[in-house]
Design a protein around this motif. Structure first.
Motif: not given
Length: 355
Positions: A6-9, A67-70, A203-209, A292-297
């Motif tokens: 139900q919620q965003a990333p 999240g995938l679009l991000i 660490d090379r994955f931008l996001l883990k969902m 950096t990942a947090l900044l870009n996302t």
């Protein structure tokens, strides 16, 4: 606490970013009067329409699609974790179809070899020469299915592709298509026959969902669709169509790069990541790459929310999916049942928010 469906990333309930992402998702937020113009609005709407297309095949995963679009907008890779049967593979296939992207799937098994992923040199008896046979990694979205069921040697074959966007075979580097992301699925590590991914690869994955089991209403809708003849292998019959192109994605990436961020919000990102290094429950904190990942996302999320600048709420919304796989719990914390997400929530509650 779960991020989905139900919620965003992230799962910072009550923040402005997530209020705009709940229910109808980012499309429900109003454009910033001082924000991007008409061209950006059209691009944004085309990408947000992808969620409607994915919903024709996958029920109740709008936030995961966001999240995938991000990740696509941020040039990053995604790790999807969930038990078998929650439509992880179907979600990636449908997303690719809605974005007109090429996708290839590799089923990671204990006997999979690195060359089965990257490609290899094949001897041609007619020419008496070796020629390169491209592996499935030469695509736009590589679906690495159950990546933690293959040994570390094969997992490591993706490291160069994920970091450098190329593969080297026999000393010759070969560029991968653009865009290129790895969308890897994994079963929870307590399942039999799994190999935990090493920290360097995580660490090379931008996001883990996390994709959880659907609620009762969503599961009823899934069963109803199947009773009406839905075939997950035939997306065209389900009405899925391309609503955005590679060119749209490239222009949207350029627009995200123009999103501004103040010095105070940059400091907030650094304070969050530094707090993970001193958290008593963590033996491994977030590196500068995680910051950096947090900044870009956060910039991508701000753009999808029709803003030309990043707010602290954008940072909060992406903290969990951007950082949860970059930290490690101490053994004693694991024995006490401490969860990574709970520690990150505690950090967000204690780090001062810029005004």
């Amino acid at each position: 606490m779960s991020d989905y469906p139900q919620q965003a990333p992230g799962s910072m309930a009550g923040t402005a970013a997530q209020r705009s992402a709940s229910a109808d998702g980012p499309a429900a937020s109003q454009p910033d009067p001082a924000g991007p113009g008409t061209s950006d609005d059209r691009l944004r709407q085309a990408l947000l329409d992808v969620r409607s297309e994915v919903a024709k095949a996958v029920v109740g995963q709008d936030a995961t699609v966001t999240g995938l679009l991000i990740a696509l907008l941020s040039h990053g890779h995604v790790l999807l974790e969930g038990v078998p049967g929650v439509a992880k593979t179907l979600l990636i296939r449908t997303l690719s179809a809605a974005l007109s992207l090429d996708t290839k799937r590799v089923q990671f098994t204990p006997d999979l070899m690195p060359g089965d992923v990257t490609g290899s040199l094949i001897y041609d008896a007619h020419t008496a020469e070796f020629t390169f046979r491209h592996g499935p990694v030469f695509t736009n979205i590589l679906l690495a299915d159950e990546i933690n069921r293959t040994p570390p040697k094969t997992q490591a074959s993706l490291l160069e592709a994920m970091e450098e966007r190329q593969v080297s075979v026999d000393g010759v580097p070969r560029k991968l298509p653009e865009p290129f992301i790895v969308a890897a699925t994994q079963n929870p590590i307590e399942y039999e026959g799994t190999y935990p991914l090493p920290e360097a690869q995580l660490d090379r994955f931008l996001l883990k969902m996390t994709m959880n089991l659907p609620d009762r209403d969503a599961e009823i809708e899934i069963i109803r669709r199947h009773s009406m003849g839905f075939d997950p292998r035939d997306l065209q019959a389900a009405g899925v169509r391309p609503v955005a192109s590679v060119e749209d994605l490239a222009r949207a990436r350029a627009a995200v790069a123009r999103v501004s961020i103040s010095a105070e919000v940059l400091g907030y990102i650094v304070d969050i990541t530094r707090a993970t290094r001193s958290a008593p429950s963590f033996q491994l904190g977030v590196s500068p790459r995680g910051a950096t990942a947090l900044l870009n996302t956060a910039k991508a999320w701000a753009w999808l929310s029709s803003r030309s600048y990043v707010t602290p709420d954008d940072v909060k919304a992406l903290t969990l999916p951007a950082l949860r796989h970059r930290v490690g719990l101490r053994p004693e914390a694991q024995m006490d049942g401490v969860q990574v997400d709970d520690v990150l929530h505690s950090i967000l509650a204690t780090v001062p928010v810029p005004r």
